[in-house]
Scaffold this motif. Structure first.
Motif, PDB file in Angstrom:
ATOM      1  N   GLY A 111       1.303   8.276  10.895  1.00  0.00           N
ATOM      2  CA  GLY A 111       2.385   7.282  10.410  1.00  0.00           C
ATOM      3  C   GLY A 111       3.485   7.871   9.487  1.00  0.00           C
ATOM      4  O   GLY A 111       3.442   9.059   9.523  1.00  0.00           O
ATOM      5  N   HIS A 112       4.728   7.308   9.827  1.00  0.00           N
ATOM      6  CA  HIS A 112       6.099   7.754   9.161  1.00  0.00           C
ATOM      7  C   HIS A 112       6.459   9.013  10.022  1.00  0.00           C
ATOM      8  O   HIS A 112       6.015   9.222  11.042  1.00  0.00           O
ATOM      9  N   GLY A 113       7.434   9.784   9.357  1.00  0.00           N
ATOM     10  CA  GLY A 113       8.028  10.865  10.258  1.00  0.00           C
ATOM     11  C   GLY A 113       9.264  11.115   9.838  1.00  0.00           C
ATOM     12  O   GLY A 113      10.315  10.124   9.971  1.00  0.00           O
TER      13      GLY A 113
ATOM     14  N   PRO B 126       0.697  -1.372  -0.184  1.00  0.00           N
ATOM     15  CA  PRO B 126       0.063  -0.049  -0.020  1.00  0.00           C
ATOM     16  C   PRO B 126       0.987   1.265   0.118  1.00  0.00           C
ATOM     17  O   PRO B 126       0.320   2.155   0.347  1.00  0.00           O
ATOM     18  N   HIS B 127       2.062   1.269  -0.442  1.00  0.00           N
ATOM     19  CA  HIS B 127       2.747   2.406  -0.443  1.00  0.00           C
ATOM     20  C   HIS B 127       3.716   2.564  -1.670  1.00  0.00           C
ATOM     21  O   HIS B 127       3.831   1.354  -2.236  1.00  0.00           O
ATOM     22  N   PHE B 128       4.223   3.611  -2.206  1.00  0.00           N
ATOM     23  CA  PHE B 128       5.199   3.866  -3.002  1.00  0.00           C
ATOM     24  C   PHE B 128       6.323   2.927  -2.816  1.00  0.00           C
ATOM     25  O   PHE B 128       6.804   2.052  -3.597  1.00  0.00           O
TER      26      PHE B 128
ATOM     27  N   VAL C 296      -5.867   3.392   9.575  1.00  0.00           N
ATOM     28  CA  VAL C 296      -6.593   4.134   8.647  1.00  0.00           C
ATOM     29  C   VAL C 296      -5.499   4.546   7.242  1.00  0.00           C
ATOM     30  O   VAL C 296      -4.751   5.224   7.645  1.00  0.00           O
ATOM     31  N   GLU C 297      -6.045   3.876   5.987  1.00  0.00           N
ATOM     32  CA  GLU C 297      -5.674   4.407   4.881  1.00  0.00           C
ATOM     33  C   GLU C 297      -6.578   5.184   4.315  1.00  0.00           C
ATOM     34  O   GLU C 297      -7.634   4.627   3.684  1.00  0.00           O
ATOM     35  N   PHE C 298      -6.496   6.680   4.377  1.00  0.00           N
ATOM     36  CA  PHE C 298      -7.777   7.181   3.969  1.00  0.00           C
ATOM     37  C   PHE C 298      -7.775   7.233   2.570  1.00  0.00           C
ATOM     38  O   PHE C 298      -9.111   7.106   1.907  1.00  0.00           O
TER      39      PHE C 298
ATOM     40  N   VAL D 209       3.839  15.468   1.147  1.00  0.00           N
ATOM     41  CA  VAL D 209       4.479  14.141   1.743  1.00  0.00           C
ATOM     42  C   VAL D 209       3.443  13.635   2.803  1.00  0.00           C
ATOM     43  O   VAL D 209       2.926  14.308   3.483  1.00  0.00           O
ATOM     44  N   GLU D 210       3.574  12.168   2.698  1.00  0.00           N
ATOM     45  CA  GLU D 210       2.440  11.726   3.462  1.00  0.00           C
ATOM     46  C   GLU D 210       2.901  11.957   5.174  1.00  0.00           C
ATOM     47  O   GLU D 210       1.733  12.061   6.064  1.00  0.00           O
ATOM     48  N   SER D 211       4.066  11.811   5.496  1.00  0.00           N
ATOM     49  CA  SER D 211       4.211  11.927   6.968  1.00  0.00           C
ATOM     50  C   SER D 211       3.702  13.242   7.520  1.00  0.00           C
ATOM     51  O   SER D 211       2.965  13.410   8.532  1.00  0.00           O
TER      52      SER D 211
ATOM     53  N   LEU E  42      -2.745   6.735  11.461  1.00  0.00           N
ATOM     54  CA  LEU E  42      -3.337   7.599  10.230  1.00  0.00           C
ATOM     55  C   LEU E  42      -2.247   7.594   9.001  1.00  0.00           C
ATOM     56  O   LEU E  42      -1.141   7.705   9.310  1.00  0.00           O
ATOM     57  N   HIS E  43      -2.691   7.050   7.886  1.00  0.00           N
ATOM     58  CA  HIS E  43      -1.889   6.927   6.638  1.00  0.00           C
ATOM     59  C   HIS E  43      -2.794   7.585   5.480  1.00  0.00           C
ATOM     60  O   HIS E  43      -3.951   7.582   5.574  1.00  0.00           O
ATOM     61  N   HIS E  44      -1.847   7.887   4.384  1.00  0.00           N
ATOM     62  CA  HIS E  44      -2.495   7.924   3.059  1.00  0.00           C
ATOM     63  C   HIS E  44      -1.783   6.863   2.036  1.00  0.00           C
ATOM     64  O   HIS E  44      -0.559   6.791   2.078  1.00  0.00           O
ATOM     65  N   ASN E  45      -2.519   6.009   1.172  1.00  0.00           N
ATOM     66  CA  ASN E  45      -1.861   5.153   0.661  1.00  0.00           C
ATOM     67  C   ASN E  45      -1.338   5.435  -0.771  1.00  0.00           C
ATOM     68  O   ASN E  45      -1.160   6.580  -1.381  1.00  0.00           O
TER      69      ASN E  45
END
Ligand SMILES: [Zn+2]
Length: 342
Positions: free
Chosen positions: A123-125, A5-7, A273-275, A139-141, A192-195
């Motif tokens: 998520g991430h950071g 689910p990520h690049f 959650v992947e919005f 940027v997702e983070s 919390l994430h974005h896919n």
């Protein structure tokens, strides 16, 4: 064939391996009564692959927001620089703490935290672990953190005590996030994430919520958040994309464990959650709308509140687990550099 689910699945997902879930920990409100089982109250309008069953084999959380300690022994600390750390020992005049990278350190002061209902986990950071990056450079983070801050404000306004697993752009390995959740004895972790990457065109948002395979209350929380988030996202215009099995699902490795560390490692309940898809240009535009973070905050908070105060069942459940084995990456502790703590 399962799509990471990520690049950069090697970077994004790695963290999520190892550790083990322990038994369920039902958290009934003292004095509350468990209402009789009711029919699910929300239904996924068009899903052939989903069901709306309410998990029936576990007590529900009902009637009142449970109390969390507001004094006593500090379990975590917000450092003078705004970093949330686990307290290993509260010495009365100072604190032995665990840094984000997992090192032990001593701090003389900070804002003590004694417990929380929810650990919100952006998520991430940091520069090394950005997560997905959109075509326009989002940027997702940073996006995850923006939604997390809005969600924290929303939940606090409703009387919940919440803690963020990170409050800025720095690395926090998955194990540290899980240990913080355990230390605070939270009722639930919400990551919390974005896919990414793109999948197939879809009539509705491709929101995915990963829940704990063997925990009905994780599944119910995921279903309630899903119902609210998909409704809220549906008010925006976008050329949505979605995986064929999008919805509320468990993702397990080939050994049958929850594949993602932030879902598997906390002792208590957890959902991820992947919005939507940051890799989709029109969705990236939605995520950059000024109203987006606030709308998602209200949606997730509505789901959380229903989870605590009703026995609603939620929607969007996918019955068949996705099988996926995360690779190595930067969610672990390797190369981790701690932020300034004071
Ligand atoms: Zn992510």
């Amino acid at each position: 064939m399962f799509r990471p689910p990520h690049f950069l699945p090697a970077l994004c997902l790695a963290a999520l391996v190892a550790g083990c879930a322990t038994g369920e920990r039902p958290r009934l409100v003292p004095g509350a009564t468990i209402p009789p089982a009711t029919a699910p109250q929300a239904a996924d309008p068009d899903a052939s692959t989903t069901t709306t069953s309410t998990p029936a084999d576990e007590p529900t959380l009902v009637s009142a927001i449970p109390e969390v300690p507001v004094s006593g022994t500090a379990r975590a600390l917000v450092t003078p620089t705004g970093v949330v750390v686990e307290v290993l020992e509260d010495r009365g005049g100072g604190f032995e703490i665990r840094t984000p990278c997992g090192n032990e350190a001593e701090l003389t002061w900070g804002t003590p935290l004694y417990g929380a209902h929810v650990l919100i986990d952006p998520g991430h950071g940091g520069d090394v672990e950005t997560g997905a990056v959109g075509l326009e450079g989002t940027v997702e983070s940073e996006l995850n953190l923006e939604v997390a801050r809005a969600l924290a404000a929303e939940l606090r306004s409703r009387g919940f005590t919440v803690v963020l697993s990170r409050q800025g752009e720095y690395r926090v390995p998955i194990i540290t996030r899980a240990q913080l959740a355990d230390a605070l004895d939270v009722d639930a972790v919400i990551s919390l994430h974005h896919n990414a990457p793109n999948t197939s065109p879809s009539e509705k948002p491709g929101t995915e919520i990963y829940v704990q395979e063997d925990r009905p209350q994780s599944r119910r929380l995921g279903g309630l958040i899903y119902a609210e988030v998909v409704t809220a996202l549906g008010r925006y215009e976008a050329s949505w994309v979605a995986a064929a099995d999008a919805g509320v699902l468990s993702v397990v490795n080939t050994e049958g464990e929850d594949a993602y560390g932030i879902v598997r490692r906390p002792v208590g309940l957890s959902v991820l959650v992947e919005f939507g898809y940051l890799s989709n240009l029109t969705e990236e535009a939605v995520f950059n709308e000024p109203t987006y973070a606030g709308d998602m905050a209200v949606a997730v908070a509505d789901g959380v509140e229903r989870w605590f105060l009703t026995d609603d069942g939620g929607a969007g459940f996918v019955d068949v687990p996705r099988v996926f084995n995360p690779g190595g990456g930067t969610g672990g502790t390797g190369g981790c550099e701690d932020p300034e703590l004071e």
